[in-house]
Design an enzyme around this catalytic site. Structure first.
Site, PDB file in Angstrom:
ATOM      1  N   PRO A  92       0.816  -1.221   0.000  1.00 34.36           N
ATOM      2  CA  PRO A  92       0.000   0.000   0.000  1.00 34.36           C
ATOM      3  C   PRO A  92       0.852   1.275   0.000  1.00 34.36           C
ATOM      4  O   PRO A  92       0.341   2.362  -0.244  1.00 34.36           O
ATOM      5  CB  PRO A  92      -0.839  -0.104   1.275  1.00 34.36           C
ATOM      6  CG  PRO A  92      -0.411  -1.322   1.987  1.00 34.36           C
ATOM      7  CD  PRO A  92       0.541  -2.090   1.134  1.00 34.36           C
ATOM      8  N   GLU A 119       1.466  -8.440   8.741  1.00 38.01           N
ATOM      9  CA  GLU A 119       1.461  -7.021   9.095  1.00 38.01           C
ATOM     10  C   GLU A 119       2.494  -6.192   8.352  1.00 38.01           C
ATOM     11  O   GLU A 119       2.408  -4.979   8.294  1.00 38.01           O
ATOM     12  CB  GLU A 119       1.649  -6.859  10.598  1.00 38.01           C
ATOM     13  CG  GLU A 119       0.370  -7.118  11.399  1.00 38.01           C
ATOM     14  CD  GLU A 119       0.022  -8.593  11.570  1.00 38.01           C
ATOM     15  OE1 GLU A 119       0.884  -9.443  11.285  1.00 38.01           O
ATOM     16  OE2 GLU A 119      -1.109  -8.879  11.987  1.00 38.01           O
ATOM     17  N   ARG A 156      -3.724  -8.296 -20.457  1.00 40.63           N
ATOM     18  CA  ARG A 156      -4.640  -7.960 -21.550  1.00 40.63           C
ATOM     19  C   ARG A 156      -4.016  -7.009 -22.560  1.00 40.63           C
ATOM     20  O   ARG A 156      -4.533  -6.830 -23.657  1.00 40.63           O
ATOM     21  CB  ARG A 156      -5.980  -7.410 -21.024  1.00 40.63           C
ATOM     22  CG  ARG A 156      -5.897  -6.075 -20.363  1.00 40.63           C
ATOM     23  CD  ARG A 156      -7.243  -5.602 -19.831  1.00 40.63           C
ATOM     24  NE  ARG A 156      -8.137  -5.101 -20.870  1.00 40.63           N
ATOM     25  CZ  ARG A 156      -7.976  -3.945 -21.504  1.00 40.63           C
ATOM     26  NH1 ARG A 156      -6.941  -3.172 -21.231  1.00 40.63           N
ATOM     27  NH2 ARG A 156      -8.835  -3.554 -22.418  1.00 40.63           N
ATOM     28  N   ASP A 171      -7.547   1.414 -26.360  1.00 38.13           N
ATOM     29  CA  ASP A 171      -7.240   1.865 -25.004  1.00 38.13           C
ATOM     30  C   ASP A 171      -6.519   3.193 -24.990  1.00 38.13           C
ATOM     31  O   ASP A 171      -6.854   4.082 -24.227  1.00 38.13           O
ATOM     32  CB  ASP A 171      -6.313   0.871 -24.288  1.00 38.13           C
ATOM     33  CG  ASP A 171      -7.087  -0.323 -23.768  1.00 38.13           C
ATOM     34  OD1 ASP A 171      -8.324  -0.278 -23.806  1.00 38.13           O
ATOM     35  OD2 ASP A 171      -6.441  -1.278 -23.326  1.00 38.13           O
TER      36      ASP A 171
HETATM   37 CL1  6GU Z   1      -0.360  -3.854  -3.023  1.00 40.30          CL
HETATM   38  N1  6GU Z   1      -1.188  -4.548  -0.626  1.00 40.30           N
HETATM   39  C1  6GU Z   1      -1.993  -4.440   0.439  1.00 40.30           C
HETATM   40  N2  6GU Z   1      -1.836  -5.241   1.480  1.00 40.30           N
HETATM   41  N3  6GU Z   1      -2.970  -3.546   0.519  1.00 40.30           N
HETATM   42  C2  6GU Z   1      -3.139  -2.748  -0.537  1.00 40.30           C
HETATM   43  C3  6GU Z   1      -2.345  -2.825  -1.683  1.00 40.30           C
HETATM   44  C4  6GU Z   1      -1.343  -3.749  -1.691  1.00 40.30           C
HETATM   45  N4  6GU Z   1      -2.752  -1.890  -2.551  1.00 40.30           N
HETATM   46  C5  6GU Z   1      -3.770  -1.276  -1.979  1.00 40.30           C
HETATM   47  N5  6GU Z   1      -4.006  -1.768  -0.760  1.00 40.30           N
END
Ligand code: 6GU
Length: 242
Positions: A92, A119, A156, A171
């Site tokens: 994230p 975690e 794709r 696209d």
């Molecule tokens: Cl790549 N991993 C996790 N755990 N949560 C996320 C993500 C990735 N992308 C958005 N939320």
């Protein structure tokens, strides 16, 4: 015949990928040898007797942290399969994944996707990757779903994966633009009719109508995308109509 795009996925949960990768377009693309997926379970590279892949964090705190050694060894093994891999960590904290990045990744012959889980992961893992990707501003339980989404969006775009009629040329023309409304039979359903223009047979007028709908829809729903568009004079004229 081109070599397939090899996507290797480092994950503790390779079974999670069975559904999404074995149906529909991704299934066919693998059968046609346009893409190949391989899974590397980094638990297989944990050599202690409990095959430990995570441990408690230095400095204390809750949760477990993925250890660096199994991932390092799995990565070395994955890289050995084919030269010139682009190594991507799903997290994230990464760059938010967009179509432009998907297009760039589709030009590679070898991608390695590392799925974090639990975690977190030992910070030193970051030193071995070329790119970190997030799929959006929300938190998932692990990187697996993100790796599936990245794989699908990239696959794709590999030439031959989609039929020619729905190609990547389309696209790039419509990127940053939402789709126009589509209709199929019946002409009237529950009192709702198909716009007459679509039955007119005037191809140029239909194209103009679709372009206008797509522009209006983007302006209304996604002003962030709309402001990135480079509008032609024709686009500006269409947007001014009634
Ligand atoms: Cl790549 N991993 C996790 N755990 N949560 C996320 C993500 C990735 N992308 C958005 N939320």
């Amino acid at each position: 015949m081109n070599e397939p795009l090899l996507i290797q996925i480092l994950t503790l949960f390779p079974e999670m990928f069975e559904g999404p990768f074995n149906h529909s377009i991704l299934k066919r693309a693998q059968e046609q040898r346009l893409i190949e997926f391989r899974f590397v379970n980094f638990r297989d590279f944990a050599y202690d007797k409990h095959r430990m892949v995570d441990d408690t964090p230095y400095g204390g705190g809750s949760g477990m942290v993925l250890k660096p050694e199994p991932i390092y060894r799995a990565l070395q093994a994955a890289k050995a399969v084919k030269p010139d891999a682009k190594v991507i960590l799903l997290t994230p904290q990464g760059e938010v994944f967009k179509q432009e990045r998907a297009r760039q990744l589709a030009a590679y012959r070898h991608l390695i996707l590392i799925c974090g889980h639990y975690e977190g992961f030992d910070e030193r893992i970051r030193a071995w990757v070329d790119l970190e990707l997030s799929i959006g501003d929300y938190v998932l339980t692990g990187g697996e779903l993100a790796a599936m989404i990245v794989s699908d969006a990239v696959a794709r775009l590999v030439p031959g994966v989609l039929g020619s009629e729905n190609s990547a040329v389309h696209d790039s023309f419509t990127e940053n633009l939402l789709d126009y409304p589509q209709y199929t039979r019946p002409f009237e359903f529950n009192g709702m009719k198909v716009p007459e223009i679509l039955l007119s047979g005037h191809h140029a007028q239909i194209e103009a109508w679709r372009r206008k709908q797509a522009l209006k829809r983007t302006a209304e729903r996604r002003p962030d995308l709309f402001q990135k568009l480079v509008l032609t004079e024709e686009d500006q004229r269409l947007l001014k109509e009634e």
